[in-house]
Every structure is written in C-alpha cells, then in structure tokens.
Motif scaffolding. Structure first.
Motif, short mmCIF file in Angstrom:
data_model
loop_
_atom_site.label_atom_id
_atom_site.label_comp_id
_atom_site.label_asym_id
_atom_site.label_seq_id
_atom_site.Cartn_x
_atom_site.Cartn_y
_atom_site.Cartn_z
N LEU A 1 0.84 -1.20 0.00
CA LEU A 1 0.00 0.00 0.00
C LEU A 1 0.87 1.25 0.00
N LEU A 2 1.96 1.24 0.76
CA LEU A 2 2.88 2.37 0.82
C LEU A 2 3.55 2.60 -0.54
N VAL A 3 4.03 1.54 -1.17
CA VAL A 3 4.67 1.67 -2.48
C VAL A 3 3.68 2.23 -3.49
N ALA A 4 2.42 1.80 -3.43
CA ALA A 4 1.40 2.35 -4.33
C ALA A 4 1.17 3.83 -4.06
N GLU A 5 1.19 4.24 -2.81
CA GLU A 5 1.03 5.65 -2.47
C GLU A 5 2.21 6.48 -2.99
N LEU A 6 3.41 5.91 -2.91
CA LEU A 6 4.60 6.62 -3.35
C LEU A 6 4.73 6.68 -4.87
N THR A 7 4.37 5.57 -5.55
CA THR A 7 4.68 5.46 -6.99
C THR A 7 3.47 5.22 -7.88
N GLY A 8 2.35 4.78 -7.31
CA GLY A 8 1.20 4.42 -8.13
C GLY A 8 1.26 3.00 -8.66
N GLU A 9 2.30 2.23 -8.30
CA GLU A 9 2.47 0.85 -8.79
C GLU A 9 2.00 -0.15 -7.75
N TRP A 10 1.26 -1.19 -8.21
CA TRP A 10 0.80 -2.25 -7.31
C TRP A 10 1.71 -3.46 -7.49
N VAL A 11 2.81 -3.49 -6.74
CA VAL A 11 3.78 -4.59 -6.84
C VAL A 11 4.12 -5.07 -5.44
N VAL A 12 4.60 -6.31 -5.36
CA VAL A 12 5.09 -6.86 -4.11
C VAL A 12 6.46 -7.47 -4.38
N ASP A 13 7.42 -7.17 -3.53
CA ASP A 13 8.75 -7.72 -3.76
C ASP A 13 8.79 -9.21 -3.38
N HIS A 14 9.75 -9.92 -3.93
CA HIS A 14 9.85 -11.36 -3.70
C HIS A 14 10.10 -11.69 -2.23
N SER A 15 10.69 -10.78 -1.47
CA SER A 15 10.94 -11.02 -0.06
C SER A 15 9.64 -11.03 0.75
N ILE A 16 8.86 -9.96 0.62
CA ILE A 16 7.56 -9.92 1.32
C ILE A 16 6.67 -11.05 0.83
N ALA A 17 6.67 -11.31 -0.48
CA ALA A 17 5.84 -12.40 -1.03
C ALA A 17 6.24 -13.74 -0.44
N SER A 18 7.54 -13.94 -0.21
CA SER A 18 8.00 -15.23 0.31
C SER A 18 7.58 -15.43 1.76
N GLY A 19 7.08 -14.40 2.43
CA GLY A 19 6.58 -14.54 3.79
C GLY A 19 5.07 -14.60 3.88
N MET A 20 4.39 -14.79 2.76
CA MET A 20 2.93 -14.79 2.76
C MET A 20 2.30 -16.17 2.83
N GLY A 21 3.09 -17.22 2.58
CA GLY A 21 2.53 -18.57 2.53
C GLY A 21 1.79 -18.84 1.24
N LEU A 22 1.92 -17.95 0.25
CA LEU A 22 1.17 -18.04 -1.02
C LEU A 22 2.10 -18.08 -2.23
N PHE A 23 3.42 -18.07 -2.00
CA PHE A 23 4.39 -17.80 -3.06
C PHE A 23 5.34 -18.98 -3.17
N ALA A 24 5.44 -19.58 -4.35
CA ALA A 24 6.30 -20.75 -4.55
C ALA A 24 7.75 -20.31 -4.74
N LEU A 25 8.63 -20.84 -3.92
CA LEU A 25 10.03 -20.42 -3.96
C LEU A 25 10.74 -20.88 -5.22
N ASP A 26 10.32 -22.02 -5.79
CA ASP A 26 11.05 -22.53 -6.95
C ASP A 26 10.70 -21.78 -8.23
N THR A 27 9.46 -21.29 -8.34
CA THR A 27 9.03 -20.61 -9.56
C THR A 27 8.98 -19.09 -9.41
N LEU A 28 9.03 -18.59 -8.17
CA LEU A 28 8.86 -17.16 -7.88
C LEU A 28 7.53 -16.64 -8.44
N GLN A 29 6.51 -17.47 -8.31
CA GLN A 29 5.15 -17.13 -8.71
C GLN A 29 4.20 -17.54 -7.61
#
Length: 541
Positions: A162-190
């Motif tokens: 949400l902060l990055v979107a406020e700063l830049t207007g982009e809706w992205v999540v870095d691989h680090s935060i994504a890897s702590g969500m329990g929803l992100f496959a480490l082998d495919t980075l998807q």
C-alpha cells in the motif's frame, strides 16, 4: 554534491528512516510511532492511513535534514515488517485495518492446517510456516468469518505494498515480502496455485511479484511534493525487515548469523538457494533472487521486559527497563534454578504451535523479584539459542554471530546473550539494521555499491563480546530443559487456550491433534520473521 539513499523501515510499532551514503555511513535519521491497536483479545491491527502518514512524515524529515547538510537523495529503498494483510477496493481504498503478524485470530485455522500433509507441503514450497502470522492463515480466517469482506476485496496486500502504491502508483510486491505470505512458490517465484485455491482468491487479486532490486522510475507528483523530493527520484522496492536486517549488520555471507532482539527476536543465516529444512523448524525468505535467509523468529523479545515492568514493578514508572535489568544482573546465572518460557504472545520457531503460552518453572519460596526478572531475560536468550541450534541442525555452519536490536543498548543483556549462545558475538555500531539494510539494498540496486557482499563488508563492528565459561556451562545445561519443557507443555497450553476462549469453539481447540516432535534434521542446506506487542512500544524483526 554527495549522494545518499533513504532507507525506510516500516516496523510494527515505529517507522524509521535513515539516509546512508555509499560508504555505509548513516548521515541523517528520523522515526515516528506506529500505533498498534488491540480492539479485542487476539487482534493486533493498525490503521493504514496512520501508517502511511507516519512514513511520509519521517521521509520528509530526513529529506529536509539531507538538504541542510548539502546531500542529494539519489533514491529510496523500502523495507517493512513481514506478514501483514489488508484488503482494498477497486479504487485502492483499504477495506480493513492492516492485520499484523502479531494478530492471533487465525490460530485455529493455522493449527488445523499445520498438522496435515498439505500444511507441511505448503511450508516446504512457500518457505513460510503455517502459523497465525501468515497471510495464508489470515485469508482462511476471512474466508470462514468475514465472507462479505472476501467478496468485496479487489486486492489483498500488506502495508508495504500500500505504501509503495502511495509513493509510486504501482501495485507490486517484492519477492521477499511475497515469500513470507505462505502463497508464493520459492522454486518458480510465482503465486502457488494450491495455496491460492485454499485461500479462496486468485492471482489477479494480489500485487505483481517483482525482484527486491526492482527500480521504479519515480514518485507520484503529489507525494513527491509532500516529502520534499523530486518526482524523478527512483524507488527500489526493497525487502522484508528480517532479510534486510541481515544486510544491515553485514551477515550476508554463508557462515555469518544475524541475531536480532527488538520487540521480538530472530536468528537468520544467508543461503544462496531457497530451501526449507526437513524438520520444518525454519522459514526461508528472499533478500534478493540470488541470496536468501533461513532461520526462525520468536514472538517475545524486548516486549518481555515491558511486561515485567507492568506486571512485577509498576512502582518503577514508565522508564523502568534499565532499573529492572540492573536488578536482574544481581541474580546468579540460571536464576537459582528458575526457568521461564517467555511465550507471552504465543510462539513461532522452532515448533510453530499456535497454542504456546508462557510459564515459570521451578518456582520456590526462595525466589525473589531479581530471580523472576533474570529468568525472563534468560528465557528470551535461551529461546534464541534453541533457534540457533535448529539453524545448525539444518546444515548451516555458523562461524560468526552478529547481533543487533534494542536489547543491545544494555551491556548486561549483550553479555547475557553472548553467554547463552556460547560463542563470540559481534555487535555492529547502531541498532537499526533493517532501515540501514533497506538503504544498502537501494545503493546496490542503483549501482552506487557493487554487490551485497561489498555492502555487508562496510558494516563496522562496535564491540566483540566473548562468553564467560562458567555462565555458558550453566546455560548449556539449561538449554535441553527449555526444549523439552516447551514440547511437553503444548497439550497443557492447548487446553488452557480452550478455557480462556470460554468454550467458544471446543471442537477445534480440544480435538486438534498435537503432533509428535518432528524428526531430527539430517544433512542438506538450510533454508528466515517477527514478535508480539500490546502497548505500542518497541519494534519487530
């Protein structure tokens, strides 16, 4: 004009911003409070607009300081506490508070899934243990308890996105935060298809995953004006606070462990490939796509000291911590046979049980306040040693330990941790590893520093402590007692949790099986989170 990169760390209880130059020197800094609310038992939330405002004010303050010093801001690197979750509507307005890692509402959902083959497989694939902290578990809670929110949510994300979107207007999540969500496959980075299906969402409802070194070309004009920067200022999306803390203390080479105690605590080592240990004791999160961190977090670090002040020494007032530590130092190593399990806010590594609670064991009429105090602080350090043992059991060689966090302001606590770990511990100058790490990653991504290794090599060590042999021997004998006690008390804690819940869901709490201890890890590469707060003091790791 000399250049700096701003490092932003959005912690659970405070935002910290520093300006760091290419030598790794901090040239300016600011911080502001992030209120943590607990409207009901088990809830730990924050208001997104309050957090975003806190970050922007701190950035503006540091920007002004750099301008006065004749420094040019070459970019911004962003880090934040991991595992937060919130929903937004189609226009980007939050529909929920930001639910922090400390929120325990998803305990039943997490515990039911954790003990199943699917739960263990998800941990191996995503690097995130199945635990109430995990956004996956939080989504299961929303699915079961708030279907209207699930139906209305256009996107799900954490506070950093949400902060990055406020700063830049982009809706992205870095691989680090994504890897702590329990929803992100480490082998495919998807995004992991099974995890998404289980949570009841699809990939379109999540931000686009990008590498942590991704450079977004500029800021939204209105936001740039508010913080005093040029719209063309680049933003490096950055990483989670735990991996960034490794970089901020110089623990990015294999064999160097980062040990941090803030509100919570964690032990992490850098590895070159994502991997989860066979025993399932550790997490694995990205720092970059070529460097990962493996380790474990404990929920109760410095927060235990605040609890001690409130529960055992209210007569000492608001600033009681130094007095309490001085009193604790008068008790002998081992606290005269008194042991505390400091699981005041549940626990994470190494067993990841949602039902953990704290306990004093071995209490006798001879124990006084100083013993209770020392046993609690010893308990924090002993739990850190348990996690370090799990890191080693997973195959990591730990030749060097670097420690940071608010605890390091205390000479007594520095030596206590050193004695408990039983190894030489290096203490870098400064205690703000995560925001320095965010700035250093930004400097690497923007080409001002050649590599992560070069960035880590520039971190100066302020002090080296060596363990006292007699005290270390006491703690070496206590360590297996701590491990066995925490394991044996799990069913007791589960039933106490049921009683505390007033019988609202006895089936889930009483019939959930308590798993046997996982098998000991064998060989292989190792595969690293955050602590719990009530009163808005301290920070997460």
């Amino acid at each position: 004009m000399s250049e700096v990169v701003l490092g932003v760390d959005v912690g659970t209880t405070a935002t910290k911003v520093v300006a760091v130059d290419a030598s790794g020197t901090v040239r300016a800094g600011a911080s502001s409070e992030n209120p943590l609310e607990e409207p009901h038992p088990g809830e730990a939330v924050q208001q997104p607009d309050v957090i975003v405002d806190s970050v922007l004010r701190s950035i503006a303050e540091v920007t002004a300081a750099t301008r006065r010093a004749g420094l040019r801001v070459a970019g911004i690197g962003v880090g934040s506490a991991m595992h937060s979750l919130l929903a937004v509507d189609a226009s980007g307005r939050p529909l929920t508070p930001s639910i922090t890692w400390a929120d325990e509402r998803a305990a039943e959902e997490a515990e039911r899934l954790r003990v199943t083959p699917m739960g263990r497989a998800l941990h191996r694939r995503t690097g995130t243990p199945v635990h109430p902290m995990s956004p996956l578990a939080k989504l299961l809670w929303f699915r079961d308890h708030e279907p209207a929110v699930m139906a209305a949510a256009h996107r799900w994300m954490g506070i950093k996105e949400l902060l990055v979107a406020e700063l830049t207007g982009e809706w992205v999540v870095d691989h680090s935060i994504a890897s702590g969500m329990g929803l992100f496959a480490l082998d495919t980075l998807q995004w992991d298809a099974e995890a998404l299906s289980l949570a009841g969402i699809d990939a379109a409802q999540l931000p686009t995953p990008v590498p942590t070194t991704t450079v977004l070309p500029g800021l939204r004009p209105a936001t740039a004006r508010r913080v005093g920067l040029e719209p063309a200022t680049p933003l490096v999306v950055g990483a989670g606070d735990g991996p960034l803390a490794n970089l901020g203390v110089g623990a990015v080479r294999p064999g160097v462990a980062a040990c941090s105690i803030g509100t919570s605590g964690a032990v992490r080592v850098a590895v070159e490939r994502p991997h989860v240990d066979d025993a399932g004791h550790l997490f694995c999160y990205a720092l970059t796509d070529e460097r990962w961190v493996s380790g474990g977090a404990i929920n109760s670090g410095g927060v235990v000291l605040r609890w001690l002040a409130d529960a055992l020494a209210p007569d000492l007032g608001e600033d009681a911590e130094a007095t309490l530590l001085a009193l604790a130092a008068t008790a002998p190593a081992g606290s005269a046979g008194l042991l505390m399990l400091p699981q005041l806010y549940g626990e994470r590594a190494p067993n990841w049980s949602a039902w953990a609670r704290g306990a004093y064991l071995g209490l006798t009429h001879a124990h006084r306040r100083e013993h209770l105090l020392r046993a609690a602080v010893e308990g924090v350090c002993l739990q850190m040693a348990v996690v370090l043992d799990s890191v080693r059991a997973a195959g990591a060689e730990v030749r060097e330990v670097r420690a940071t966090g608010g605890f390091a302001k205390s000479s007594f606590w520095r030596q206590l941790l050193t004695d408990v770990l039983g190894v030489e511990v290096q203490y870098p100058s400064g205690t703000e590893g995560s925001c320095v790490g965010a700035a250093l990653l930004g400097l690497v991504a923007l080409g001002r520093i050649d590599s992560l290794d070069a960035a880590g090599a520039g971190i100066a060590v302020e002090e080296v402590r060596r363990p006292d042999p007699a005290a270390s021997e006491v703690y070496a004998q206590l360590l297996p007692v701590v491990e066995s006690a925490a394991e044996m008390l799990v069913p007791v804690f589960a039933r106490l949790r049921h009683l505390d819940a007033g019988g609202r869901s006895p089936a889930a709490l009483v019939t959930t099986p308590v798993p046997p201890p996982p098998p000991a890890a064998t060989s292989g590469s190792p595969a690293s989170a955050p602590g719990r707060r009530r009163d808005g003091r301290g920070r997460s790791t």
